[in-house]
Design a protein around this motif. Structure first.
Motif, PDB file in Angstrom:
ATOM      1  N   ASN A 267       0.770  -1.239   0.124  1.00  0.00           N
ATOM      2  CA  ASN A 267      -0.035   0.071  -0.114  1.00  0.00           C
ATOM      3  C   ASN A 267       0.815   1.324  -0.047  1.00  0.00           C
ATOM      4  O   ASN A 267       0.583   2.300  -0.607  1.00  0.00           O
ATOM      5  CB  ASN A 267      -0.874  -0.071   1.100  1.00  0.00           C
TER       6      ASN A 267
ATOM      7  N   ALA B  40       1.960   1.766  -3.329  1.00  0.00           N
ATOM      8  CA  ALA B  40       1.145   1.919  -4.416  1.00  0.00           C
ATOM      9  C   ALA B  40       0.570   3.282  -4.340  1.00  0.00           C
ATOM     10  O   ALA B  40      -0.193   3.750  -5.246  1.00  0.00           O
ATOM     11  CB  ALA B  40      -0.110   1.093  -4.189  1.00  0.00           C
ATOM     12  N   ARG B  41       0.868   4.012  -3.357  1.00  0.00           N
ATOM     13  CA  ARG B  41       0.424   5.361  -3.077  1.00  0.00           C
ATOM     14  C   ARG B  41       0.847   6.494  -4.402  1.00  0.00           C
ATOM     15  O   ARG B  41       0.095   7.205  -4.852  1.00  0.00           O
ATOM     16  CB  ARG B  41       0.951   5.955  -1.757  1.00  0.00           C
TER      17      ARG B  41
ATOM     18  N   LYS C  18      -1.387   6.367  -7.695  1.00  0.00           N
ATOM     19  CA  LYS C  18      -2.745   6.693  -7.340  1.00  0.00           C
ATOM     20  C   LYS C  18      -3.087   7.862  -8.314  1.00  0.00           C
ATOM     21  O   LYS C  18      -2.271   8.730  -8.319  1.00  0.00           O
ATOM     22  CB  LYS C  18      -3.073   6.957  -6.033  1.00  0.00           C
TER      23      LYS C  18
ATOM     24  N   ASN D 154     -10.391  10.691  -2.846  1.00  0.00           N
ATOM     25  CA  ASN D 154     -11.275   9.823  -2.103  1.00  0.00           C
ATOM     26  C   ASN D 154     -12.688  10.783  -2.158  1.00  0.00           C
ATOM     27  O   ASN D 154     -12.530  12.018  -2.183  1.00  0.00           O
ATOM     28  CB  ASN D 154     -10.931   9.951  -0.821  1.00  0.00           C
TER      29      ASN D 154
ATOM     30  N   ARG E 209     -12.439   5.038  -8.497  1.00  0.00           N
ATOM     31  CA  ARG E 209     -11.497   4.965  -7.450  1.00  0.00           C
ATOM     32  C   ARG E 209     -10.956   3.407  -7.299  1.00  0.00           C
ATOM     33  O   ARG E 209      -9.880   3.171  -7.138  1.00  0.00           O
ATOM     34  CB  ARG E 209     -11.911   5.571  -6.297  1.00  0.00           C
ATOM     35  N   LYS E 210     -12.159   2.725  -7.265  1.00  0.00           N
ATOM     36  CA  LYS E 210     -12.001   1.279  -7.100  1.00  0.00           C
ATOM     37  C   LYS E 210     -10.965   0.551  -8.132  1.00  0.00           C
ATOM     38  O   LYS E 210      -9.926   0.021  -7.825  1.00  0.00           O
ATOM     39  CB  LYS E 210     -13.100   0.626  -7.061  1.00  0.00           C
TER      40      LYS E 210
ATOM     41  N   ASP F  49      -8.779   2.293 -10.060  1.00  0.00           N
ATOM     42  CA  ASP F  49      -7.664   2.956  -9.621  1.00  0.00           C
ATOM     43  C   ASP F  49      -6.824   2.237  -8.562  1.00  0.00           C
ATOM     44  O   ASP F  49      -5.516   2.211  -8.574  1.00  0.00           O
ATOM     45  CB  ASP F  49      -7.864   4.627  -9.236  1.00  0.00           C
ATOM     46  N   LYS F  50      -7.481   2.001  -7.617  1.00  0.00           N
ATOM     47  CA  LYS F  50      -6.870   1.383  -6.574  1.00  0.00           C
ATOM     48  C   LYS F  50      -6.259   0.035  -6.965  1.00  0.00           C
ATOM     49  O   LYS F  50      -5.325  -0.544  -6.534  1.00  0.00           O
ATOM     50  CB  LYS F  50      -7.988   1.037  -5.291  1.00  0.00           C
TER      51      LYS F  50
ATOM     52  N   SER G 244      -3.338   0.455  -9.317  1.00  0.00           N
ATOM     53  CA  SER G 244      -2.142   1.050  -8.406  1.00  0.00           C
ATOM     54  C   SER G 244      -1.420  -0.120  -7.562  1.00  0.00           C
ATOM     55  O   SER G 244      -0.370  -0.301  -7.707  1.00  0.00           O
ATOM     56  CB  SER G 244      -2.413   2.164  -7.487  1.00  0.00           C
ATOM     57  N   LYS G 245      -2.353  -1.105  -7.216  1.00  0.00           N
ATOM     58  CA  LYS G 245      -1.673  -2.337  -6.622  1.00  0.00           C
ATOM     59  C   LYS G 245      -0.946  -3.308  -7.482  1.00  0.00           C
ATOM     60  O   LYS G 245      -0.084  -3.770  -7.101  1.00  0.00           O
ATOM     61  CB  LYS G 245      -2.817  -3.017  -5.824  1.00  0.00           C
TER      62      LYS G 245
END
Length: 568
Positions: free
Chosen positions: A71, A74-75, A78, A82, A102-103, A105-106, A109-110
Motif C-alpha cells: 500500500n 502503491a500511493r 494513485k 477520495n 477510484r476502485k 484506480d486502487k 495501483s496495487k
C-alpha cells in the motif's frame, strides 16, 4: 537395502493399501502394536497442531507487513481522490461513477506496485572511499571504469562558429536538437550519430523546442516562431508569436508556449494550428520560463525577483511569489511538481516547496557567480551552470548538502544551458564552442514505461502512440494549479451558490436643477439588459395572468364589467 537406494525405489508392504519404508514392520490387521506409543503419538499430534497455529500466525504477520509495504508503494501510482465524504442528491450519478473509478484506480495501483519486482534495473551512483570526494572524479577517470557502450555516450562536438548552443532532448531521450545563436540548427540521434537534418537559417536563433515527437520542432527566430519537420522543411509560420525569447511544449495538451520581449505569454495549439490565448504579464521582457510537468502550469522568472505561475484559462497569475531580491536568472521544477529551484543575479540558489508557497525556502546555496541554467533529473539530481563550470547536486532538496555530487569544467567557453537526458545517466551541455555530453551516474530513471515514452520504439509504434495521444488530448481549459480539482464534486447545486443581489447598494442618482437628470436616464438605460430575481418574478406573474385570460376566452364566456370583482 543398498540396491533399493541405488535404484531410487522404496520397498513397500501393501498392508491396508499403504506403503511403508524399507525396514519398517507392518502391523497386522485388527491388532495395533504399541498402544502407549500410539498415545504418545496423539500427544505429539497435539504439539504439531500448536506448532501449525504459531506458524499460521507468523504467516499472517508477514502478509500484513507485505500488504503495508504494498500500500505504501502503491500511493505513488494513485491518480484519483477520495470521494467518500462527498454526498450530493443532484450529483449521485457523478459520485457513483467517481467511486467506481477510484476502485479501479486502487486495483491498478496495487498491480503496478506488485509489478515492481520485475524491474530489475537499478540506478547507479558514485561512491568515494576514505578521503576521496566524488566531485573530484574527472570524466576521463569515469570513462575508464565503465563499459564501451556507456563510454560512447560521452562526446564533445566542436562548433565554435555559430555558438552558443541550446540543447533539447525528446521525451524518450533518444534524439537531440541543437540551436546555435547565429542560425545553426541540427537534429540527430545522439546514441547512433545518425543526422536527421541540418539548417543554416542566417538569422538569430534564440531558442529551440521539440514538439510531440522527433518529427517536428519549433525554432524561436529573430522576429517569429517557425515550425520544421525532421527533413528540415518549414511547415508552418506562427505570425502571432512576435519577438520570442523562450519556448516550451505541453505534451498532454499539444500546446506550444512562448514568451518574448513584449511580455506576452502565448499558447498555440499545434494539433489544430490555432492561437488559444495570449496574456500580458505586465512585468516586461522575460527570459526565464519553465513548465511544471505535474500540472502543466507555466513558471516565469522576472527581473524584479518574482516568479509567477500561469494557466491559459485565467488572465492573471494564479501564484505570484517573491523568491529573490535580484532578477531571476534561471529556474527548474521537478517531475513530481512539488519542488522548484531558482537562481538569481545575487549568486544564490534556493530550493522551494511549492505546495505551501511559504516565503522561506527549504534550503539555500551559493554559486560563485550568477547561474545561467538549472535543471532537475529524473532521480533528484540538480545541475547548475555558471560561467564555464557545471555543478551537479544530489538530493539537494531532501537534505542540506555540504559539497556538490559532481563537477565539470569547460575551459574558455561560457555555458548557455544544460539538460539531463531522460532514461540515461547523461548531461548535455551547450556552450559557446559547441556541445558536450558527460556522464552523471545515478541521474536517469533505469526503468521506462513503453506506453508513455519508449526509447526503442519503431516507426509503427510511434504512429500509433501519436494517434493515441491526439485522441487523449486534454483541453487547455482543464489546466489548473491543483489537477485533482477536476475529480471533485460540489456539495450543493449551482443555484444555491449564487449570491443574491439584494445586499448591493442601490443607485441614487443626483437630482439636478436644470433640465432632466442625465445620470438617472443613463442608469435606467443600463438596467434594461440586467436580469435579476425581481425582474424574473414580474415576468412570471405577467405570463401567468396572460394564461388565465386565454383560458377564460377559450371557455366561450363573454367578459363583462363585473368580472373584475370575481376571484382569480
Amino acid at each position: 537395502h543398498t540396491h533399493t537406494h541405488m535404484s531410487g525405489k522404496r520397498p513397500t508392504n501393501d498392508v491396508d493399501g499403504e506403503g511403508t519404508r524399507g525396514g519398517d514392520v507392518a502391523p497386522k490387521k485388527g491388532k495395533p502394536l504399541h498402544k502407549g506409543k500410539q498415545h504418545k503419538g496423539k500427544q505429539h499430534k497435539g504439539k504439531q497442531h500448536k506448532g501449525h497455529s504459531s506458524g499460521d500466525a507468523e504467516v499472517e504477520k508477514r502478509k500484513k507487513k507485505n500488504n503495508k509495504q504494498l500500500n505504501r508503494s502503491a500511493r505513488k501510482y494513485k491518480r484519483t481522490q477520495n470521494v467518500e465524504g462527498m454526498r450530493s442528491e443532484k450529483e449521485k450519478k457523478l459520485v457513483d461513477r467517481m467511486r467506481k473509478m477510484r476502485k479501479k484506480d486502487k486495483i491498478a495501483s496495487k498491480q503496478a506496485a506488485e509489478a515492481e519486482i520485475l524491474l530489475t534495473e537499478e540506478a547507479g551512483f558514485l561512491e568515494a572511499e576514505g578521503l576521496e570526494r566524488t566531485y573530484k572524479f574527472s570524466q576521463d577517470e569515469i570513462a575508464g571504469h565503465v563499459d564501451d557502450a556507456t563510454s560512447k555516450k560521452m562526446f564533445s562536438l566542436k562548433l565554435d562558429t555559430f555558438g552558443p548552443y541550446a540543447t533539447r532532448y525528446t521525451k524518450n531521450g533518444r534524439h537531440l536538437l541543437l540551436g546555435g545563436r547565429k542560425g545553426h540548427v541540427a537534429a540527430f540521434d545522439w546514441q547512433t550519430g545518425r543526422l536527421a537534418c541540418e539548417l543554416h537559417l542566417m538569422e538569430t536563433v534564440r531558442d529551440v523546442q521539440w514538439l510531440h515527437n522527433q518529427t517536428m520542432f519549433a525554432v524561436a527566430q529573430k522576429r517569429h516562431v517557425y515550425l520544421y519537420n525532421n527533413q528540415g522543411t518549414e511547415i508552418n509560420f506562427l505570425q502571432q508569436h512576435i519577438d520570442p525569447l523562450r519556448l516550451d511544449f505541453l505534451h498532454h495538451h499539444f500546446l506550444l508556449v512562448s514568451i518574448g520581449n513584449s511580455g506576452y505569454l502565448k499558447y498555440h495549439d499545434v494539433s489544430v494550428g490555432k492561437l488559444v490565448t495570449e496574456m500580458r504579464t505586465k512585468l516586461g521582457a522575460c527570459k526565464v520560463m519553465r513548465q511544471n510537468p505535474f500540472n502543466a502550469v507555466m513558471h516565469l522568472g522576472h527581473t524584479n525577483g518574482t516568479v509567477t505561475m500561469w494557466t491559459p484559462n485565467i488572465r492573471e497569475p494564479v501564484v505570484k511569489q517573491l523568491c529573490h531580491r535580484s532578477p531571476i536568472s534561471a529556474l527548474a521544477v521537478r517531475d513530481c511538481g512539488r519542488v522548484m529551484a531558482t537562481t538569481g543575479v545575487d549568486g544564490q540558489m534556493k530550493i522551494w516547496d511549492i505546495r505551501n508557497f511559504k516565503d522561506k525556502p527549504i534550503y539555500s546555496y551559493f554559486t560563485p557567480s550568477t547561474a545561467s541554467y538549472v535543471d532537475f533529473s529524473q532521480k533528484s539530481c540538480l545541475a547548475v551552470s555558471y560561467g564555464s563550470h557545471v555543478q551537479v547536486w544530489k538530493d539537494a532538496h531532501i537534505k542540506k548538502q555540504k559539497a556538490p555530487y559532481m563537477y565539470h569544467h569547460i575551459p574558455a567557453s561560457i555555458i548557455r544551458d544544460c539538460r539531463f537526458a531522460p532514461f540515461e545517466d547523461v548531461l548535455g551541455i551547450g556552450h559557446e564552442n559547441g556541445v558536450d555530453s558527460i556522464l552523471v551516474p545515478g541521474s536517469g530513471e533505469p526503468n521506462f514505461d513503453a506506453f508513455e515514452a519508449n526509447p526503442y520504439e519503431e516507426t509503427k509504434q510511434r504512429r500509433e502512440r501519436e494517434v493515441k495521444h491526439l485522441l487523449d488530448k486534454i483541453p487547455s481549459e482543464l489546466i489548473s494549479l491543483n489537477p485533482m480539482d477536476i475529480v471533485t464534486t460540489g456539495t450543493g447545486s449551482v443555484a444555491s451558490k449564487v449570491t443574491p443581489q439584494e445586499d448591493e447598494e442601490k443607485f441614487e442618482p443626483r437630482n439636478r436643477k436644470r433640465g432632466r437628470s442625465s445620470a438617472q436616464r443613463r442608469y435606467l438605460r443600463k438596467q434594461k439588459n440586467i436580469i435579476d430575481a425581481t425582474k424574473l418574478e414580474l415576468q412570471q406573474k405577467i405570463a401567468k395572468e396572460k394564461e388565465q385570460k386565454e383560458k377564460a376566452k377559450m371557455k366561450g364566456g363573454k367578459e363583462s364589467v363585473l368580472d373584475r370583482f370575481t376571484g382569480k
